[in-house]
Design a protein around this motif. Structure first.
Motif, short mmCIF file in Angstrom:
data_model
loop_
_atom_site.label_atom_id
_atom_site.label_comp_id
_atom_site.label_asym_id
_atom_site.label_seq_id
_atom_site.Cartn_x
_atom_site.Cartn_y
_atom_site.Cartn_z
N PHE A 1 73.95 -16.21 -10.38
CA PHE A 1 72.69 -15.47 -10.29
C PHE A 1 72.73 -14.45 -9.15
CE2 PHE A 1 68.28 -15.01 -8.76
CZ PHE A 1 67.68 -14.56 -9.93
N GLU A 2 73.32 -14.80 -8.01
CA GLU A 2 73.40 -13.88 -6.88
C GLU A 2 74.20 -12.63 -7.25
OE1 GLU A 2 74.25 -17.01 -6.84
OE2 GLU A 2 72.62 -17.96 -5.70
N GLU A 3 75.28 -12.79 -7.99
CA GLU A 3 76.08 -11.65 -8.42
C GLU A 3 75.31 -10.76 -9.39
OE1 GLU A 3 79.70 -13.09 -10.04
OE2 GLU A 3 80.37 -14.04 -8.18
N VAL A 4 74.51 -11.38 -10.26
CA VAL A 4 73.70 -10.61 -11.21
C VAL A 4 72.68 -9.76 -10.47
CG1 VAL A 4 72.01 -10.78 -13.06
CG2 VAL A 4 74.03 -12.25 -13.09
N GLU A 5 71.99 -10.36 -9.51
CA GLU A 5 70.99 -9.60 -8.74
C GLU A 5 71.62 -8.40 -8.05
OE1 GLU A 5 69.12 -12.57 -6.19
OE2 GLU A 5 67.25 -12.19 -7.26
N VAL B 1 62.76 -6.74 -19.60
CA VAL B 1 64.13 -6.25 -19.85
C VAL B 1 65.09 -6.81 -18.82
CG1 VAL B 1 65.60 -4.20 -19.87
CG2 VAL B 1 63.39 -4.16 -21.05
N GLU B 2 64.67 -6.78 -17.56
CA GLU B 2 65.54 -7.31 -16.50
C GLU B 2 65.74 -8.81 -16.64
OE1 GLU B 2 65.24 -7.59 -11.68
OE2 GLU B 2 64.95 -5.60 -12.60
N MET B 3 64.69 -9.52 -17.04
CA MET B 3 64.81 -10.97 -17.23
C MET B 3 65.80 -11.31 -18.34
SD MET B 3 60.84 -12.23 -16.83
CE MET B 3 61.21 -13.81 -17.59
N VAL B 4 65.69 -10.61 -19.48
CA VAL B 4 66.61 -10.87 -20.59
C VAL B 4 68.05 -10.57 -20.18
CG1 VAL B 4 67.28 -10.18 -22.91
CG2 VAL B 4 64.87 -10.49 -22.37
N ALA B 5 68.26 -9.42 -19.53
CA ALA B 5 69.62 -9.07 -19.09
C ALA B 5 70.15 -10.10 -18.10
CB ALA B 5 69.61 -7.68 -18.46
N THR B 6 69.32 -10.52 -17.15
CA THR B 6 69.74 -11.51 -16.17
C THR B 6 70.11 -12.83 -16.83
OG1 THR B 6 68.34 -10.52 -14.46
CG2 THR B 6 69.01 -12.81 -14.13
N ASP B 7 69.27 -13.29 -17.75
CA ASP B 7 69.53 -14.57 -18.40
C ASP B 7 70.77 -14.51 -19.29
OD1 ASP B 7 67.40 -15.78 -17.18
OD2 ASP B 7 65.99 -15.37 -18.80
N ILE B 8 71.03 -13.36 -19.92
CA ILE B 8 72.25 -13.22 -20.72
C ILE B 8 73.47 -13.35 -19.82
CG2 ILE B 8 73.66 -11.56 -22.01
CD1 ILE B 8 71.12 -10.53 -23.31
N MET B 9 73.45 -12.67 -18.69
CA MET B 9 74.61 -12.69 -17.80
C MET B 9 74.82 -14.06 -17.16
SD MET B 9 74.55 -8.87 -16.08
CE MET B 9 72.77 -8.70 -15.84
N VAL B 10 73.72 -14.72 -16.77
CA VAL B 10 73.84 -16.05 -16.19
C VAL B 10 74.35 -17.04 -17.24
CG1 VAL B 10 72.57 -17.97 -15.15
CG2 VAL B 10 72.12 -15.64 -14.41
N PHE B 11 73.82 -16.93 -18.46
CA PHE B 11 74.30 -17.80 -19.54
C PHE B 11 75.78 -17.60 -19.81
CE2 PHE B 11 75.28 -18.42 -24.04
CZ PHE B 11 74.90 -19.75 -24.21
N ALA B 12 76.26 -16.36 -19.70
CA ALA B 12 77.66 -16.07 -19.96
C ALA B 12 78.58 -16.60 -18.87
CB ALA B 12 77.87 -14.57 -20.13
N GLY B 13 78.03 -16.99 -17.71
CA GLY B 13 78.85 -17.59 -16.67
C GLY B 13 78.83 -16.88 -15.34
N ILE B 14 78.03 -15.81 -15.19
CA ILE B 14 77.94 -15.10 -13.93
C ILE B 14 76.92 -15.79 -13.02
CG2 ILE B 14 77.51 -12.87 -12.84
CD1 ILE B 14 79.88 -12.83 -14.70
#
Length: 390
Positions: free
Chosen positions: A341-345, A326-339
């Protein structure tokens, strides 16, 4: 159905208009330069060369010429060897043309074009005599392909960002469909069989393969067309996005796989989370050029990941893997959208607060211009009006 048809028409309207204009130009040029024959193949050659995905139009024109040359040479050789343009010449010409094309390992379109050129060469020789159709046809092909190259490489090179985003949207839709089906199965306590997982993998592999091919074509197009005179930034940024999309697809498969091994209680808990992830992916796929769509997807994925939380230290391996998925999918969605990776974590570790999605790069109509009109602000308003009118 009607809406899908309209979307397909509007998506390819610009390509159709280019093909129509190119056909008229090729007909006019061939009719003025070559006297004494009907230059019907010049507009045909122009349309065939342009009738492919934007990044391959230049290569398609070269393939067209290659097939025409093979076919004309084979047709003329068959006429000489048989002493006329009868059935024997037709069979020999087609056989020679296709065999020669196969021998050098060209694409299927070249083989078919070589056969068609040999047929026309022999048929014209049989019906009109003189055997002069070959040179005229080659001239028409050169004119038609030349016009196609001017349109595709100089005047109106492919809108690579739009092409890549359209394929990205198809891949995102497949991922969303997979998670949507998986979420509904969790509610019904259905087991996801290995056969279904193989089906999902096949459904995802097709748009991913097309995306990789489009990215490779885009790099060739940037080097060989007038796009290199403009701003390559949007194309380079979209190339980086493709890598993130591939990782997102793997994360979605991992999530769908781990949910199949969970207990009944855990499935009921996870079902709405998986469905929300699917909803976020559908939102992204709806309009990748919209900052608001990306923002909505990021907020939905972040809320879902926070709500599900992290697995405890005493959790079994399947539960731990599912929380990670679940965390991986959410992280990859946010990174793909332009955020970043450090901000996502950091956002995942917090209980409150949100993330601000940057504006996605624009999609220029004329890629060889560095200046682009501010159409993104207009598009911002239009999708919401369109959705509200449905």
């Amino acid at each position: 159905m009607a809406e899908n048809a309209w979307d397909r028409v509007t998506t390819h309207a610009w390509s159709v208009l280019q093909a129509v204009v190119a056909a008229v130009v090729a007909w006019t040029v061939a009719g003025g330069l070559v006297q004494g024959h009907d230059p019907f193949f010049a507009p045909i050659a122009a349309v065939i060369a342009l009738n492919t995905s934007g990044g391959e139009r230049g290569a398609n024109a070269v393939r067209l010429l290659t097939g025409v040359v093979f076919g004309i040479l084979a047709g003329e050789a068959a006429i000489v060897l048989t002493g006329g343009g009868g059935y024997g010449a037709l069979a020999l010409g087609v056989g020679l043309a296709m065999t020669a094309a196969l021998a050098i390992g060209v694409q299927r379109i070249v083989i078919g074009q070589a056969a068609a050129s040999a047929i026309l060469t022999v048929v014209f020789a049989a019906n009109f005599g003189g055997g002069h159709a070959g040179p005229d046809r080659l001239t028409d092909a050169l004119i038609g392909a030349g016009v196609a190259l001017v349109f595709s490489q100089l005047l109106f090179p492919a809108r690579l960002v739009a092409i890549l985003r359209r394929i990205e949207a198809e891949a995102l839709t497949e991922m969303a469909h997979m998670l949507d089906v998986s979420g509904r199965a969790l509610r019904r306590d259905d087991d996801s069989s290995s056969e279904q997982m193989v089906t999902w993998l096949g459904d995802l592999s097709r748009p991913m393969t097309e995306l990789s091919r489009a990215r490779e074509n885009s790099r060739h197009t940037v080097r060989l067309s007038t796009i290199r005179w403009g701003d390559p930034g949007p194309v380079l940024a979209e190339d980086e996005v493709i890598d993130r999309l591939i990782l997102l697809g793997e994360s979605c498969l991992f999530l769908a796989r781990t949910t199949a091994a969970m207990s009944e209680e855990e499935r009921h808990e996870l079902a709405p989370i998986v469905s929300r992830m699917a909803s976020a992916l559908y939102t992204l796929a709806d309009d990748l050029s919209s900052r608001q769509a990306r923002q909505d997807a990021v907020e939905g994925a972040l809320r879902s990941a926070r709500r599900f939380g992290a697995g405890g230290s005493d959790a079994d391996p399947v539960t731990t893997a599912t929380h990670l998925a679940v965390e991986m999918v959410a992280t990859d969605i946010m990174v793909f959208a332009g955020i970043r990776f450090e901000e996502v974590e950091e956002a995942l570790r917090e209980d409150e607060g949100g993330l601000e999605v940057p504006h996605p790069p624009g999609v220029p109509w004329l890629p060889w211009l560095r200046w682009r009109p501010p159409v993104d602000r207009i598009r911002h308003r239009w999708p919401s009006w369109r959705r509200g009118s449905r």
